[in-house]
Design an enzyme around this catalytic site. Structure first.
Site, PDB file in Angstrom:
ATOM      1  N   TYR A 226       7.896  55.110 -18.012  1.00  0.00           N
ATOM      2  CA  TYR A 226       7.139  54.053 -17.343  1.00  0.00           C
ATOM      3  C   TYR A 226       6.095  53.528 -18.315  1.00  0.00           C
ATOM      4  CZ  TYR A 226       8.984  55.414 -12.740  1.00  0.00           C
ATOM      5  OH  TYR A 226       9.790  55.669 -11.655  1.00  0.00           O
ATOM      6  N   HIS A 413       5.713  52.101   0.181  1.00  0.00           N
ATOM      7  CA  HIS A 413       5.324  52.801  -1.044  1.00  0.00           C
ATOM      8  C   HIS A 413       4.805  54.201  -0.758  1.00  0.00           C
ATOM      9  CE1 HIS A 413       3.930  53.338  -5.145  1.00  0.00           C
ATOM     10  NE2 HIS A 413       2.720  53.643  -4.715  1.00  0.00           N
TER      11      HIS A 413
END
Length: 647
Positions: A226, A413
């Site tokens: 990431y 989320h």
């Protein structure tokens, strides 16, 4: 007589030339590096390996797939709840000696050879083999027509398993020896995204664009990475409306990009030298990353551009609008290839011609506070319920002089322990259809759910966000926080017109949950010189058997049996909550205690019912779902035409 024969020869010669042209066009392979789909489709994606392309479209009852794989053997896809072959619904096909075979199968009791289903609940629509690529095309009902072996293709995130073999089966069907070696994988996919979110940009207004892109980033030779970068938005010279965003994917890097997110960050940055620097996401290297907590734009593999409703745009350049944003790119590099550089990101289209409404983003969920939101270790399932009360919604809508807004998109989320999420919508004690739900939530695939049609949210409505976690394999408490090993329970609702409400959240105070776990709150001290509010920063002074331990250590040493986990879950969700109603000016935040409301009439999601009988396939099939490519029939018809013309 001679003239007739000569005429016949001329006719025959012309027809044979025509046959040759048709034969080459239809049956001769063209020089291509990759096969193109045989039809137009609303959705497509490239699976991780880059060896399989998947195209699909759907109606209310059926879904059509076209699978193109880089192999001259068999290819297969399957629908699974957890990414394993066991109990999955599988389709495998191949092209052998010009004949197309597509079979409906299922995962057996282990991750090995998939047996064929007793019923073939697919319609074979075509297939071919060309230049090292194989294509199969089929349709099936969305519903599960064979209860024991089929799976309904749901509105949850589906775990799509895929595999391919180097050769066709030696016989008429797959056998256990037809092994896929390492050419296999699993992908998370949401199949029912609306194909066109909203209309194209209207003519008339002037438009301009700006990009938020990676800058020649060297993708690490790691399976998963990431990368995060901070950006300052341009000086727009006044308020503008973003009306469209689209992914900018560097050509050739498609297999490496898993998703890209844009977060809104805090509007004050003490050190702008942090801008435009690459860093591993969720690391402590840049302080300003901690302020980037609201997802405002999201792209995942296979998604296209997003155009906002014609009456609304996302505001930039005005007072209270974003100043700094974070670009997060998840790179997937399973073969750990080195030396690949990337310049992918977003392109935003904006206009000075302001639309009627500003787009707003409302964050609903658990207040992110580790001392108040935590999850026991070893939990097969732990459900946490957060609330957004109608008192908060009504008060902020009143300030904005409206009594309703229109929601058009939801992003759910949580982090790595998240397994299921539901955003529940309540009105006058009755539950309406979920604003969004996902029974197979995947942290690595946070697909936005566009609401079609849009949904009206009224000032009298309540909202509940359920997050179901799995912490099996963890031996310590999982605290709320920004890290992927910490947890969140949040939903981001995109809506219009924008009201002055950024966060509508809740939590159970530490004074309730800690006391439930037999902690004497009069014997808790904050450890000196420790920032934040994590559990290890609080120390117990008594009783004597626990004195000196941190709250984190104390909680980890509790005997977290499944019964104790269930009891704590029941307590937590029924306990008094505190609601946080946070507008853009945080000094106007209100915190209100309330008792969780019960749902008097729960919503029940409708289940797709199998329609009796699929449409008859348009071409010949065998009992195993084989589709025959009848080139001989075509040739016979042409020869019959020749014979009639000559005679």
């Amino acid at each position: 007589m001679l003239e007739k024969i000569e005429d016949s020869v001329v006719i025959f010669s012309c027809i044979m030339h025509f046959i040759l042209v048709i034969w080459i066009a239809v049956f001769s392979p063209s020089v291509k590096s990759q096969m193109t789909p045989s039809d137009s489709y609303s959705h497509s994606t490239m699976l991780q390996s880059g060896k399989i392309l998947l195209y699909w479209k759907y109606t209310d009852s059926h879904i059509t797939f076209e699978v193109i794989g880089q192999t001259t053997g068999w290819i297969g896809i399957g629908f699974s709840s957890n990414g394993a072959m066991t109990a999955s619904d599988i389709v495998v096909g191949w092209v052998k000696n010009g004949a197309v075979t597509v079979t409906d199968r299922h995962g057996g009791s282990s991750n090995t050879y998939p047996p064929i289903d007793p019923q073939q609940n697919i319609e074979v629509l075509g297939g071919k083999e060309l230049d090292g690529w194989t294509m199969i095309k089929f349709s099936r009902q969305i519903a599960a027509c064979e209860e024991e072996y089929d799976r309904e293709i749901s509105t949850n995130t589906e775990r799509l398993i895929w595999a391919c073999g180097n050769t066709d089966p030696t016989g008429d069907d797959l056998v256990s020896g037809d092994y896929h070696n390492t050419d296999r994988g699993v992908e998370s996919i949401y199949f029912f995204e609306p194909s066109t979110n909203f209309a194209d940009l209207p003519t008339g207004p002037t438009y301009d664009t700006f990009d938020v892109l990676a800058s020649n980033f060297l993708i690490p030779a790691e399976r998963t990475y990431y990368n995060c970068i901070l950006y300052k938005l341009p000086d727009f010279g006044g308020k503008q409306h973003i009306v469209k965003w689209e992914p900018v994917i560097q050509l050739g890097n498609e297999p490496y990009l898993h998703h890209m997110l844009i977060y809104r960050c805090g509007d004050i940055m003490e050190n702008e030298s942090e801008l435009a620097k690459d860093d591993r996401c969720y690391s402590p290297n840049m302080a300003h990353f901690d302020t980037c907590t609201t997802i405002v734009f999201e792209w995942l593999l296979g998604a296209g551009a997003m155009t906002f409703p014609a009456e609304a745009g996302f505001p930039v350049g005005g007072p209270g609008d974003p100043v700094y944003v974070q670009l997060e790119i998840h790179y997937n590099n399973p073969n750990m290839v080195a030396g690949v550089r990337d310049n992918s990101g977003y392109r935003f289209t904006y206009t000075p011609t302001l639309r009627k409404y500003d787009v707003g983003v409302l964050q609903i969920g658990n207040y992110v506070n580790p001392k108040e939101h935590f999850i026991p270790p070893g939990a097969e399932s732990f459900k946490s319920i957060a609330h957004c009360t109608n008192e908060c919604v009504k008060s902020r809508m009143s300030v904005s002089e409206t009594d309703h807004v229109t929601a058009f998109s939801v992003v759910l989320h949580s982090h790595e322990a998240g397994r299921k999420m539901r955003l529940r919508h309540l009105r006058n004690g009755t539950e309406l259809p979920y604003l969004a739900s996902d029974e197979n939530y995947d942290f690595n695939y946070q697909e936005a759910r566009y609401l079609n049609p849009s949904v009206s949210l009224q000032s009298t409505d309540n909202f509940q966000l359920e997050c179901d976690y799995n912490t099996e394999g963890r031996v310590a408490i999982t605290e709320a926080g920004l890290g992927v090993r910490e947890e969140m329970c949040l939903a981001f609702i995109s809506y219009y017109p924008k009201i002055d409400l950024s966060f509508c959240q809740s939590s159970v105070t530490m004074y309730a949950s800690w006391q439930y776990l037999d902690i004497d709150m009069t014997k808790v001290n904050k450890v000196e010189n420790t920032p934040g509010a994590i559990l290890s920063h609080f120390q117990l002074t008594g009783p004597s058997n626990v004195a000196g331990k941190t709250v984190f250590e104390y909680m980890n040493e509790l005997n977290w049996t499944q019964q104790k986990i269930e009891d704590f879950e029941s307590f937590y969700n029924a306990a008094q909550h505190h609601g946080f109603c946070i507008p853009s000016n945080v000094s106007e935040t209100t915190v209100t205690p309330f008792e969780p409301i019960s749902i008097e009439t729960p919503y029940v999601s409708p289940r797709k019912e199998c329609l009796v009988g699929l449409p008859t396939p348009s071409s010949q099939t065998t009992s195993h779902g084989h589709k025959t490519t009848s080139s001989a029939i075509i040739l016979l018809g042409i020869l019959s035409l020749i014979f009639m013309l000559i005679v």
